[in-house]
Structures are given as structure tokens and as C-alpha cells.
Design an enzyme around this catalytic site. Sequence first.
Site, PDB file in Angstrom:
ATOM      1  N   GLU A  54      41.815  37.090   8.341  1.00  0.00           N
ATOM      2  CA  GLU A  54      41.408  37.184   9.751  1.00  0.00           C
ATOM      3  C   GLU A  54      42.532  36.694  10.665  1.00  0.00           C
ATOM      4  O   GLU A  54      42.903  37.337  11.646  1.00  0.00           O
ATOM      5  CB  GLU A  54      40.157  36.334  10.018  1.00  0.00           C
ATOM      6  CG  GLU A  54      38.887  36.854   9.398  1.00  0.00           C
ATOM      7  CD  GLU A  54      38.637  36.296   8.009  1.00  0.00           C
ATOM      8  OE1 GLU A  54      39.611  35.887   7.327  1.00  0.00           O
ATOM      9  OE2 GLU A  54      37.461  36.273   7.591  1.00  0.00           O
ATOM     10  N   LYS A 104      35.342  37.162   0.027  1.00  0.00           N
ATOM     11  CA  LYS A 104      36.717  37.524   0.414  1.00  0.00           C
ATOM     12  C   LYS A 104      37.282  38.539  -0.569  1.00  0.00           C
ATOM     13  O   LYS A 104      37.896  39.539  -0.188  1.00  0.00           O
ATOM     14  CB  LYS A 104      37.628  36.288   0.366  1.00  0.00           C
ATOM     15  CG  LYS A 104      37.470  35.307   1.488  1.00  0.00           C
ATOM     16  CD  LYS A 104      38.563  34.230   1.357  1.00  0.00           C
ATOM     17  CE  LYS A 104      38.252  33.023   2.216  1.00  0.00           C
ATOM     18  NZ  LYS A 104      39.177  31.906   2.017  1.00  0.00           N
ATOM     19  N   LYS A 136      45.862  26.604   7.574  1.00  0.00           N
ATOM     20  CA  LYS A 136      46.337  25.690   6.544  1.00  0.00           C
ATOM     21  C   LYS A 136      47.120  26.462   5.482  1.00  0.00           C
ATOM     22  O   LYS A 136      48.217  26.090   5.118  1.00  0.00           O
ATOM     23  CB  LYS A 136      45.139  24.960   5.928  1.00  0.00           C
ATOM     24  CG  LYS A 136      45.505  24.017   4.816  1.00  0.00           C
ATOM     25  CD  LYS A 136      44.292  23.260   4.304  1.00  0.00           C
ATOM     26  CE  LYS A 136      44.660  22.499   3.030  1.00  0.00           C
ATOM     27  NZ  LYS A 136      43.530  21.768   2.464  1.00  0.00           N
ATOM     28  N   GLY A 181      40.443  21.788   5.499  1.00  0.00           N
ATOM     29  CA  GLY A 181      40.399  22.560   6.750  1.00  0.00           C
ATOM     30  C   GLY A 181      39.367  22.020   7.732  1.00  0.00           C
ATOM     31  O   GLY A 181      39.640  21.838   8.914  1.00  0.00           O
ATOM     32  N   ARG A 182      38.166  21.736   7.227  1.00  0.00           N
ATOM     33  CA  ARG A 182      37.092  21.293   8.135  1.00  0.00           C
ATOM     34  C   ARG A 182      37.241  19.830   8.525  1.00  0.00           C
ATOM     35  O   ARG A 182      36.416  19.308   9.288  1.00  0.00           O
ATOM     36  CB  ARG A 182      35.725  21.566   7.498  1.00  0.00           C
ATOM     37  CG  ARG A 182      35.553  21.004   6.104  1.00  0.00           C
ATOM     38  CD  ARG A 182      34.327  21.590   5.422  1.00  0.00           C
ATOM     39  NE  ARG A 182      34.236  21.190   4.022  1.00  0.00           N
ATOM     40  CZ  ARG A 182      34.835  21.811   2.996  1.00  0.00           C
ATOM     41  NH1 ARG A 182      35.592  22.874   3.230  1.00  0.00           N
ATOM     42  NH2 ARG A 182      34.682  21.396   1.760  1.00  0.00           N
ATOM     43  N   HIS A 241      13.478  25.513  25.743  1.00  0.00           N
ATOM     44  CA  HIS A 241      12.819  26.733  26.214  1.00  0.00           C
ATOM     45  C   HIS A 241      13.002  27.874  25.221  1.00  0.00           C
ATOM     46  O   HIS A 241      12.825  29.039  25.573  1.00  0.00           O
ATOM     47  CB  HIS A 241      13.370  27.096  27.592  1.00  0.00           C
ATOM     48  CG  HIS A 241      13.111  26.018  28.590  1.00  0.00           C
ATOM     49  ND1 HIS A 241      11.951  25.922  29.319  1.00  0.00           N
ATOM     50  CD2 HIS A 241      13.837  24.911  28.919  1.00  0.00           C
ATOM     51  CE1 HIS A 241      11.986  24.838  30.081  1.00  0.00           C
ATOM     52  NE2 HIS A 241      13.127  24.207  29.847  1.00  0.00           N
TER      53      HIS A 241
END
Length: 513
Positions: free
Chosen positions: A195, A476, A189, A249-250, A366
Site C-alpha cells: 500500500e 497479503k 518500517k 509498528g504499532r 445518539h
Amino acid sequence: MDLAQLSDLPRPAHLRELFATDPGRAERYVKHVGDLRVDYSKHRLTDDVLGALLDLAHTSGVEARRDAMFAGEHINVAEDRAVGHVALRMPRGSEFMIDGENVVPDVHAVLDEMSAFAERVRADPTITHVVNIGIGGSDLGPAMAYEALQAARHPRLRCSFVSNVDGADIAAVLADADPASTLFIVASKTFGTIETLTNARTARAWLVDALGEQAVRDHFVAVSTNAERVAEFGIDTANMFGFWDWVGGRYSVASAIGLSLMIAIGPAAFREFLAGFHTVDVHFRSEPLASNVPVVLAMLGVWYANGLGFDTKAVLPYAQELARFPAYLQQLDMESNGKSVGLDGMRVDHHTGPIVWGEPGTNGQHAFYQLIHQGTRVVPVDFIGFARANHRYQQHHDLLIANLIAQSEALAFGRANAAEPHRHFEGNRPNTVIVAEQLTPAVLGQLIALYEHIVHVQGTVWGVNSYDQWGVELGKELANQVTPELTGDDDAHRPDAHDASTNALIDWYRNNR
Ligand code: F6P
């Protein structure tokens, strides 16, 4: 009714008793939205509690804030922005006004560009591999949906998703890629995320090394709101698909951020995906609170967080294709409502967003279900399952769904065993069961929109801004400060800037890297 009063509400009886005295709840507490059948009967809920929760929703301004979102108001106050992800899935010809402008035509213009591009890639036999480089909302949505909709994928094309700055992530993808047949989508965005830019630079260098600088034009596209930075990076903005600052963004998988998904499943299926979201958007916008599925589920979460003190929530899809859905929801929910400062700028005096976690069933059975059945903590659960599988192994599917139904029953009702306490299951463990006929693009869109609106409603009741994420900033900033201290000359390390533990770690890394 206010939040603080929730803990004073009478506690409902054990689910065994609630069902024994009121079997009608199995029908009354089931609602449908789109293709989803949502059963919330196995919750610590009575009509009185539900009434109080709906009253709380109303007095907290749930309707008003929902309507403000749909009216394009700047409900993201900290950033002074509208929250318009619902506009991304509105049909052509409809209207969603933001700052005096109908944004739906722009949305469809980008969708049309994406569709044309996706069709070109799907028809181009030289491209067999699409690599999406992005992180957070620019990764989790398309990566999750690519897994979820594997039955609808193009047979020739595969997608990989690179997100982590850990070089192991991109190394594995590049080791298995051929430059001439790979298309990179750099999805960010802001186009400022370290990253993503680091991975994109590495991918670019890898491509240029093999095919030369001129290959970038044909093998790189960008998805961003920031054309300037895309150009600075060296991607022609003619190869950029845009979106807008009013898409968080999400909340962006339905925007151009979904380009890799659209290439994989095709524009027609992508539009079905969008139509699925829209079905739930319309329901959320128009249903009264009592029959509004996201509202009811959201208020159950509020009841558990603030009334009964349950800290976590597990999402357990009985569908391997939804393996990444819990991770997707972690960002959606925890980055939205993991806040302790309210809209008024004051520290809130109640708990906000839950810790969200989960894994597909039956694997989780499990592993961690022991705690859910017999641990000292209560973990409300969302089960998700489908009547028909997208594969042909019917026997597997019957077994899978038998397990889902059995787990829902076992958690709610338990099994008494006075003689052997370690075999005693106390039950009364709340769970929702969300089912649909089949996992299709439309159903996935419905599921995502359902959770988005749950998060919105809860954010409203908790009085937080669900649409900013300042909590990610400090880390950051400090990483930017520490990086040169790790790699520079001896003077680069500035012990005066840190505590003793941090200094020791920096020294250790400098000495051992
Ligand atoms: O750091 C958090 C965050 O800003 C998320 O909200 C976002 O989804 C992610 O980083 C990626 O941001 P961008 O799409 O701007 O690269």
C-alpha cells in the site's frame, strides 16, 4: 489462581449494592498515574476479586515479563527480537541495553536529526503541506496524535495522511496539494508494504511530472528500518530517519515514525509527548501490582474476557480531538493480542484480546449507546475526558463533560421502571473514567503508554506473543496472487488455485473492470 478458575469466582453484587454497602470504594478504586486520574470504582469488582486478579497476574509472571522487557530480553520470541519501545522515550543519559548495547544514545541521535529537520521545515515558508504516506503503525499513531494535538500545531503547516491503497485516498490529497510546497514523508518500517509503496510511487510520479526528477531530493524523505529498500525506491538515505527492529509498528509513534507530528507541533512539544510516555513507563516498571494502574486495568479486562465472558470493549473519548484514538487502539490491542496460539506454540484454551471499538462522545450517545445501556450484551467502557478544553467555548465543554459523567453514572446504576419495561435501565454496566486537566502532548503520551502496558500485561496473562502479527500475512499473500489474475490476459486466471466463490468473483471483476 489460574485463568480457568476466574469463572468460578463469586460474582460481585450489582454496582448499586456495592456502592451502598461500601461507599469508600469511590476513593479506594481511584488511582493516579502522571496527570491521569483513573476511576475504576464502577466496575464489577470487589476486594476479593481484585485480590484474585492480582494473584493471577503474579502467578502468570507479569512482573517477570515486564522486567524482561525492560532488560532488553528477546521477549518477541517468534521473531527473536527485543521489545524496546520504552527506550524511545527514555531521557538522554539513561540506559536501555539491547544485545549488549545501550540504545538510548542512538535514540537521541535520531531525535536530534529529526528535531533539526523539523525546525528547518517549520522555518521554511515554501513548505506548507506535509503528506505522511504509511499504513497501520506507520499511519495511525501520527494521524491520531496530529488530530489530538491540533491546539499545538504550527499555524502555517498542515499535515495529510495517506494510507489506503484505494486511489481515492491519495487522489483527494493530491487534488488539494501544490507540488512546490509539499513535503512527502514515506513512513514504513519494512519499506516493503505494498500500500505504502504504491502510494509513494504515485506521489513521486505526480511530483516529478510537475517539477522534474531533481525535485525528489527536496520533497521526499523516508522513515524506515530498511536503508537498502529506501535507496532502491529512489530516496537518498541521507534523507532517511531510522529506527530499529526492536520497535513494533504499532508501538512506533514515539520513534521517527512520529516525524510528521514533530513537524506539526515542534520538537519541544514532541519531547513533552515523549516525557509523558516515560512517566507511565516508570510507574509501570516500579509500582507494585496492587497500585500499578496499567496492571489493575489490564486485570479488569482479563476478568471480563475470561471470568464474565464479555467480548468487546468500547473506548469513548469525550474529546473530539481524540476521534482517531479508538482506531489507534484497535491496532495496538487487536494486532497485539488477537492470537489463538500461545508462546508455547499450542492453541490456547481461553479467550484472548477483546474486540475494541469506539467513537467520541457525545456522538456515540445518539448512535450505539442504546445497546450499551439496554442491549443483551455487556460492553465495558473506558470514558476519557478533560477538565479544561483547548478551545474557548466553555459552555460546550461543560455540556460535554456533564454528558460523560452522566453516562458513567447511568451505565453503572441504571434506573428501575417496573411499570414500563422499555424504560427500565438495569445498570451494572461497568466503566472506567480516565480524566486529566487538559489534553496536552504529555497527557497524550501518558494515555498511549497506559494502553500499551495494559496490552502487554494482558498478553502475558493470556500467554501470547503481543509483539508479532502473523495473522495479517495470509491475506497479503493471496492478494499478491490474485492481482495478476485480475489484470492479466485470459490465461492469467487460474481457477484451479481457488474455490468456486473466489473464481466467480475474479471472473466478475475481469468482466466488469
Ligand atoms: O500488515 C500489518 C503491518 O505489518 C503492521 O504491523 C504495520 O504497522 C503495518 O503493516 C505497516 O508496516 P510498515 O511500517 O512496515 O509499512
